[in-house]
Design a protein around this motif. Structure first.
Motif, PDB file in Angstrom:
ATOM      1  N   ASP A   1     -90.002 -43.093 -70.294  1.00 23.55           N
ATOM      2  CA  ASP A   1     -90.486 -41.713 -70.411  1.00 23.55           C
ATOM      3  C   ASP A   1     -91.878 -41.693 -71.034  1.00 23.55           C
ATOM      4  O   ASP A   1     -92.262 -42.624 -71.754  1.00 23.55           O
ATOM      5  N   PRO A   2     -92.663 -40.635 -70.779  1.00 23.63           N
ATOM      6  CA  PRO A   2     -93.999 -40.576 -71.370  1.00 23.63           C
ATOM      7  C   PRO A   2     -93.941 -40.491 -72.895  1.00 23.63           C
ATOM      8  O   PRO A   2     -93.163 -39.727 -73.454  1.00 23.63           O
ATOM      9  N   ASP A   3     -94.762 -41.287 -73.545  1.00 23.42           N
ATOM     10  CA  ASP A   3     -94.897 -41.218 -75.000  1.00 23.42           C
ATOM     11  C   ASP A   3     -95.783 -40.037 -75.397  1.00 23.42           C
ATOM     12  O   ASP A   3     -95.565 -39.410 -76.430  1.00 23.42           O
TER      13      ASP A   3
ATOM     14  N   SER B   1     -89.979 -35.568 -70.850  1.00 24.57           N
ATOM     15  CA  SER B   1     -90.807 -35.292 -72.029  1.00 24.57           C
ATOM     16  C   SER B   1     -90.007 -34.775 -73.220  1.00 24.57           C
ATOM     17  O   SER B   1     -90.584 -34.255 -74.174  1.00 24.57           O
TER      18      SER B   1
ATOM     19  N   SER C   1     -91.406 -36.610 -76.048  1.00 19.26           N
ATOM     20  CA  SER C   1     -92.826 -36.940 -75.979  1.00 19.26           C
ATOM     21  C   SER C   1     -93.606 -36.224 -77.076  1.00 19.26           C
ATOM     22  O   SER C   1     -93.210 -35.174 -77.573  1.00 19.26           O
TER      23      SER C   1
END
Length: 261
Positions: A204-206, A225, A228
């Protein structure tokens, strides 16, 4: 958080500051996956007196190529770009949408020619004009074996629709395997849904970055997210500077991530 904008700062002192920012970033603190919402292209074109939004979208696409090189230089491994939502497909004026589709096709093809970058289409190909769908499929196939920067192009994308499609895929697979709905309901997990998203198999996006001062997700990577970090930049998309990007990364590195705690 927000960063600055504009096109100022291109001289020796600017480069000195950029290099200083880079040196202060610890490699282990750099995010693995960055998601970018490039926003403000139309406003940029309007403010500069252009007759059509296409000038802004072209400038935004050029900025995305630059942004990806910044990410690659910093060692970021995955970047997701929000280029065209399912809402855009319904709501944009037809001339602007046609121009935007051409610009996205050019961008996808150019990115697929970058040495070792891997391009992946994230979204509903069946909602797109056939020519654009073919370009995206070709870019993905051409770079399938590449192991460098992984670039997700969110085109014809909607976060809610992605979750619905994932659940439908799970149900269809369970049905093919002869399971009952009761068994599925009892065994369904968040990890299972994650595996069936368009980004299945990816971390997953940091960090999620959005330009133009807007502070909302706009149906982008809703599931992914959940934990995130977010960073909002005041600059309009085409005006984003490397210093704005590095400040976002520095801010991310300084945060104490609690993962929902």
């Amino acid at each position: 958080m927000s960063g600055g904008g504009g096109n100022q700062g291109r001289g020796p002192l600017y480069r000195l500051y950029i290099n200083r920012l880079r040196r202060r970033l610890r490699p282990e603190a750099v995010p693995h996956h960055v998601a970018m919402m490039i926003d403000g292209n139309r406003r940029w074109a309007r403010q500069l007196g252009y007759e059509t939004a296409a000038h802004g979208h072209r400038a935004g696409a050029a900025k995305m190529r630059e942004f990806l090189r910044w990410c690659d230089d910093l060692g970021i491994e995955v970047v997701s770009l929000y280029l065209l939502s399912t809402d855009n497909l319904r709501k944009r004026e037809s001339r602007e949408l046609a121009d935007l589709i051409d610009i996205i096709a050019e961008l996808a093809d150019e990115l697929s020619r970058e040495p070792n970058w891997r391009v992946q289409h994230v979204g509903r190909a069946d909602l797109l004009p056939p020519d654009l769908a073919r370009v995206l499929a070709g870019a993905q196939e051409r770079t399938r074996e590449h192991t460098g920067l992984h670039v997700n192009l969110a085109v014809g994308y909607g976060g809610r629709s992605e979750i619905v499609d994932a659940v439908r895929s799970i149900i269809a697979q369970h049905d093919r395997e002869g399971g009952s709905l009761e068994e599925l309901a009892a065994s369904l997990t968040p990890e299972q849904i994650g595996e069936h998203l368009y980004t299945g198999g990816q971390a997953d996006p940091d960090l999620v970055i959005r330009t133009s001062g807007e502070q909302r997700l706009s149906d982008f990577l809703l599931w992914q997210s959940a934990h995130s970090e977010f960073y909002f930049v005041e600059a309009l998309g085409p005006d984003l500077r490397e210093v704005d990007f590095l400040r976002a990364i520095r801010d991310f590195a300084d945060r104490d991530r609690r993962y929902g705690g």
